[in-house]
Design an enzyme around this catalytic site. Sequence first.
Site, PDB file in Angstrom:
ATOM      1  N   ASP A 137      15.813 -29.509  60.549  1.00 41.86           N
ATOM      2  CA  ASP A 137      15.668 -30.383  61.707  1.00 41.86           C
ATOM      3  C   ASP A 137      15.567 -29.552  62.978  1.00 41.86           C
ATOM      4  OD1 ASP A 137      15.987 -32.505  59.967  1.00 41.86           O
ATOM      5  OD2 ASP A 137      18.130 -32.735  60.384  1.00 41.86           O
ATOM      6  N   LYS A 138      14.940 -30.114  63.980  1.00 41.74           N
ATOM      7  CA  LYS A 138      14.764 -29.414  65.259  1.00 41.74           C
ATOM      8  C   LYS A 138      16.074 -28.825  65.772  1.00 41.74           C
ATOM      9  CE  LYS A 138      13.916 -30.361  70.152  1.00 41.74           C
ATOM     10  NZ  LYS A 138      13.687 -31.412  71.156  1.00 41.74           N
TER      11      LYS A 138
END
Length: 321
Positions: A137-138
């Site tokens: 995830d970012k």
Amino acid sequence: MRHRLPVEAELSGQRLDRFLAEALPAHSRSRWQLVIDAGGVSVDGRPAMAGLRLKAGQVVEAEEPEVVGGTIEPEAMDLAVVYEDEELLVVDKPAGLVVHPGAGRRGGTLANALAHRFKDLPVAGGADRPGIVHRLDKDTSGLMLVARTERTHRALSRALAERRVERRYWGMVWGDPGETGQVDEPMGRDPRSRVRMAVVSTGRTASTRFRRTEAYGFASELELALGTGRTHQIRVHLAHIRHPVVGDPTYGGVEPRAAGVPLALRPVLTAAAKRLGRQALHAMRLRFQHPLGDGMLEFESPLPADLEVLRTAFRALLPAR
């Protein structure tokens, strides 16, 4: 290359396109849909539609999609490469960096940086994902595998699908979920929000194990291991058992509402989570066999500075011993 894939009992009822994207993750679900539409996939020897619900015991045969040239725009940016040889890379991704372009974002991603630094990376997973084998995830930091050749991309993708790549995460959660535990709950899109995932009865099998490594009472540090690799899996599973990851704005981790969190501490803890500005989750360890060698490779990434600051702040709130 043609693959022959038996359908295991636990995957009965899964759509054909999703089955292929999970079994052969070097290619996206949309890519497999195109292959299915072109007649490159059969079930028990007969052509099938992408939405076919599979049954245990059936055999899926699939032709490897053709690799197309990359179209991603190379961009110069700093990359923390912790290992490199002619076949693969291990990259330590910082929080805030998106892995590859998507809707509304064409640049400023890890994929853009990889395309600039390393030429001719494989694009088996899509032209905008050069070398990408798996994602973070970012706002999750830590170690990622990147392939430098088509053969290694296939081998690593297969190893991930067969759970032969050990990935361990460090996480800070609200409250105390216990010394050890395992969450086995199916996951899919949240029916109330397309940008979230959720535990849903119609979802895909998902399994997360955890071991508590430090207890604060109001929060706990965990070592986490994935039995499957669903989108947002750790975050969703921990929120489901009411111990969300600290700082996670999507799954209720900004404010400490878990059992065992003293009311008097909640304003201070909330302020610490907001200062962090992201979920307290870090991919700390990778262990796998080199696709072209006999040796095991193992890498560890220390906690980044922002997570060390959070840990120090929480320890300062403990009573003097």
